[in-house]
Design a protein around this motif. Sequence first.
Motif, short mmCIF file in Angstrom:
data_model
loop_
_atom_site.label_atom_id
_atom_site.label_comp_id
_atom_site.label_asym_id
_atom_site.label_seq_id
_atom_site.Cartn_x
_atom_site.Cartn_y
_atom_site.Cartn_z
N CYS A 174 77.75 25.60 6.54
CA CYS A 174 78.47 26.87 6.79
C CYS A 174 78.26 27.85 5.65
CB CYS A 174 79.96 26.61 7.03
SG CYS A 174 80.86 26.02 5.58
N GLN A 175 77.71 27.37 4.52
CA GLN A 175 77.57 28.22 3.35
C GLN A 175 76.14 28.74 3.17
OE1 GLN A 175 80.50 29.03 1.45
NE2 GLN A 175 81.23 28.12 3.36
N ILE A 176 75.26 28.38 4.10
CA ILE A 176 73.87 28.83 3.98
C ILE A 176 73.49 29.68 5.19
CG2 ILE A 176 71.46 28.07 3.88
CD1 ILE A 176 72.47 25.54 2.49
N THR A 177 73.24 30.95 4.94
CA THR A 177 72.86 31.86 6.02
C THR A 177 71.35 32.07 6.02
OG1 THR A 177 74.99 32.97 6.00
CG2 THR A 177 73.16 34.21 6.92
N ILE A 178 70.78 31.96 7.20
CA ILE A 178 69.33 32.14 7.34
C ILE A 178 69.08 33.51 8.00
CG2 ILE A 178 67.21 31.18 8.34
CD1 ILE A 178 68.65 29.41 6.23
N GLY A 179 68.03 34.20 7.51
CA GLY A 179 67.70 35.50 8.10
C GLY A 179 68.04 36.66 7.17
N GLU A 180 68.66 36.34 6.02
CA GLU A 180 68.90 37.39 5.03
C GLU A 180 67.87 37.20 3.90
OE1 GLU A 180 73.10 36.95 4.30
OE2 GLU A 180 73.61 38.31 5.95
N ASP A 181 68.28 36.49 2.82
CA ASP A 181 67.31 36.24 1.75
C ASP A 181 66.34 35.13 2.13
OD1 ASP A 181 68.64 38.14 0.35
OD2 ASP A 181 69.94 36.71 -0.67
N LEU A 182 66.83 34.22 2.92
CA LEU A 182 66.06 33.03 3.26
C LEU A 182 65.64 33.12 4.73
CD1 LEU A 182 65.26 30.30 2.02
CD2 LEU A 182 67.49 29.43 2.68
N GLU A 183 64.32 33.08 4.99
CA GLU A 183 63.81 33.29 6.35
C GLU A 183 63.65 32.00 7.13
OE1 GLU A 183 62.72 36.08 8.45
OE2 GLU A 183 64.30 36.82 7.12
#
Lengths: 108, 410
Positions: A88-97
């Motif tokens: 829940c603490q790792i978002t994909i599509g911002e800094d990380l593709e």
Amino acid sequence: MPRITYHQPQGSQQTIELDEPAPLMQTALRNGVPGIVGECGGQAMCATCHVYVREDYLDQLPEKSEDEEEMLEEVASPFDERRSRLGCQITIGEDLEEIEVDVPESQV
Amino acid sequence: MNAETLEAEPTVEAPVADDGVISDLYNDPFPIYRRLRETAPVHWVPAIGRYLVVGFSAIHTIDHDPETFTANEEGSLMIRAMGHSMLRKDDPEHAEERKALGSVLKPKAIKTVWNEVFQCNYERYLKDFIAEAEPDTVDGQKVLRADFHTGFAEPYAAENLREIIGFKNATWQDIRRWSQDMINATGNYADDPEIWDLGKKAFDEVDDAIDEVIPSLDENTLLAHMISAGMPIHSVRANIKMTIGGGFNEPRDAMGTTLWALLERPDQLAQVRQTGAKGWERAFDESVRWVAPIGMYSRQTTKETVLEGIRLPAGAKLGVNVGAANRDPAQFENPEEFDINREQKPHLGFGAGTHYCAGAWVARAQVARVGLPQIDAQLPGLARDPEREPRAGGWVFRGMLSVPVTWQCN
């Protein structure tokens, strides 16, 4: 397109492509990826969206917050100091593709 | 909706449950839940003006879709009884208040602050429990007999909560009375004026106690964290009342249910004793699945929707019945059994999604890490009292009412 690959303990894998940035936990729930529970809906409260991030992506991750560190001490499967994170603490599509993670044996 | 459009849609109306259902739920809701679940995951219950949701996957959908299923229910009895707490708000308002709880209820604070408090209260109330037990002879053996529910679980859970909140100007008996009177008001669907009066009295007393204690709060307490996070006082008051309602009955009831279930199942008790800490946690968690202390909570639809093929109109009030969903055979094998060895799967006893129980870690610590393992180790031959029947009751809130036990005199 941003994407997440979930590797199951038995060896199968599932890759999800994202239309917009989204956390790893919620993406798993929406797409019926087994082994990720996310009981608390993404508040870093329940320690049931534990994943092991694969080596290639480790240096691109955001720092762990204090809340995340605290919850990682409570996970049901073995804690790996380097690779264990809360989905829940790792978002994909911002800094990380792109990311690949291993889903642990158990979340509860 | 007329018959033609109904036929055209792949959805159906909820079946109507007969009025007898509600009055029979108190004593033993589980056979009724089973009957309801076998027909449909959602039923319209005219007696309470709500749709009762009893299926696991239906509730999972509700808990993870707050835009369709709001917690901010119109005409909520809970809001009337306790004020507008975060439990009746959606995000982002809910998230902001939840954040103000800070780390008080989380694992690190439990390790550094609360475990010691729980241990101290355990020793104190165990001493009282033993001192007040009744000596007798059972099968030629000298024993002590007492009611674990009223004699230990109740004072221990109330005192722990009193200290966590920071009410140094109240007693555990105040917590018990406030909790019961506000919970009764929250469930006052019959609009009984006497219940409203008692609820209002508790409501006012809690406000007075908060006002009195604010100038001298200890830093680790829930009240201190809420105040220093800048939560407005009316929200502090509502959230503390919700905490009194949700932080006392539940650990008390989980403790009674866990002990009762294990005393009735010597094989599982033996296994728990052998496994130690993990075993007690497993038993605690299984008991919260088996008899969810909060059996039902409310939600309301924000628009017309279809849940598991059943049409729900906009503004429909729902009774989200996790007590029933936790025994859904679609999720759990042999769901009616208490079995610490069942395949470990998530249940809904602590809720799910954004309103997931904030006190879950605290409950686990006081019940499964401090309370139960020690009481089991320290009372030799702890067993069910063969001459007195244990009693359980309730469905919106459910737990033991009496857990008569005996142990051997030293």
